[in-house]
Design a protein around this motif. Sequence first.
Motif, short mmCIF file in Angstrom:
data_model
loop_
_atom_site.label_atom_id
_atom_site.label_comp_id
_atom_site.label_asym_id
_atom_site.label_seq_id
_atom_site.Cartn_x
_atom_site.Cartn_y
_atom_site.Cartn_z
N PHE A 18 0.83 -1.21 0.00
CA PHE A 18 0.00 0.00 0.00
C PHE A 18 0.87 1.26 0.00
O PHE A 18 0.66 2.17 -0.82
CB PHE A 18 -0.92 -0.01 1.23
N LEU A 19 1.84 1.32 0.91
CA LEU A 19 2.69 2.51 1.03
C LEU A 19 3.57 2.71 -0.21
O LEU A 19 3.73 3.84 -0.69
CB LEU A 19 3.55 2.41 2.28
N MET A 20 4.13 1.62 -0.73
CA MET A 20 5.00 1.74 -1.90
C MET A 20 4.23 2.25 -3.12
O MET A 20 4.72 3.10 -3.86
CB MET A 20 5.64 0.39 -2.22
N ILE A 21 3.03 1.73 -3.32
CA ILE A 21 2.24 2.16 -4.47
C ILE A 21 1.74 3.59 -4.29
O ILE A 21 1.68 4.36 -5.26
CB ILE A 21 1.05 1.19 -4.69
N MET A 42 5.27 -12.52 -4.32
CA MET A 42 5.22 -12.76 -2.87
C MET A 42 4.08 -13.70 -2.49
O MET A 42 4.15 -14.38 -1.47
CB MET A 42 5.08 -11.42 -2.13
N THR A 43 3.04 -13.74 -3.32
CA THR A 43 1.92 -14.63 -3.01
C THR A 43 2.28 -16.10 -3.17
O THR A 43 1.54 -16.98 -2.72
CB THR A 43 0.69 -14.33 -3.89
N VAL A 50 -3.37 -13.13 -3.93
CA VAL A 50 -3.45 -12.24 -5.09
C VAL A 50 -4.55 -11.19 -4.91
O VAL A 50 -4.31 -10.01 -5.13
CB VAL A 50 -3.67 -13.07 -6.39
N PRO A 51 -5.79 -11.58 -4.50
CA PRO A 51 -6.82 -10.55 -4.29
C PRO A 51 -6.41 -9.52 -3.23
O PRO A 51 -6.70 -8.32 -3.36
CB PRO A 51 -8.04 -11.35 -3.83
N GLY A 52 -5.73 -9.98 -2.18
CA GLY A 52 -5.30 -9.06 -1.13
C GLY A 52 -4.26 -8.08 -1.63
O GLY A 52 -4.31 -6.88 -1.30
N VAL A 53 -3.31 -8.56 -2.42
CA VAL A 53 -2.27 -7.69 -2.98
C VAL A 53 -2.91 -6.68 -3.95
O VAL A 53 -2.56 -5.50 -3.95
CB VAL A 53 -1.18 -8.51 -3.69
#
Length: 199
Positions: A18-21, A42-43, A50-53
Amino acid sequence: MQTWITDFMEQFGYIGIFLMIALENIFPPIPSEVILPFGGFMTTYTTLTVPGVIAAATAGSVVGAIVLYGIGRLLSVERLGRIIDRWGGWLRVKPEDIDKANRTFQRYGVWAVFFGRMIPLVRSLISIPAGMAKMNVWLFVWLSVLGTLIWNTILISIGAALGESWGKVSEVIGMYAEVVYILIAAVIVVGAIRVWKRR
């Protein structure tokens, strides 16, 4: 920079993504073509999904876009140009980057926000001219969510599918970006020629 980004994401998981994006949207030189495919990778070896990312990345993108939209609401083109002239080197943004985003928005209007989310560099900076034009904020957010969701889903899914070879995505996106920039330049040249002929 790439090692620092991936280490941060591995340490903080969804919050790190979240922070990086969010930062990638505010400071375009932070590459989404590294963050998103690596998030997908990472998944394959963590508890991340995948949905969480995709959700974390999309939320970060929209937050970053809203910040730039707000900046655009407060600025004129001239004032922004002066800021970039003075601080652009530190922000790693050039005046022509802002001009390119502004031309894209002026030419294609609200659709520039949607499609601009799928064009490297423009995807971040398109928020500024949208703010300058006082575009309806809810329409801006809605189009940003849709465009960003498509871009994030594609890159994250590819990263998950490629696994340890996720780094190849950066090479492909680099070629894609070059093609897009050439097409944008061609459109600008054709438009300039048409204007010149009319005059």
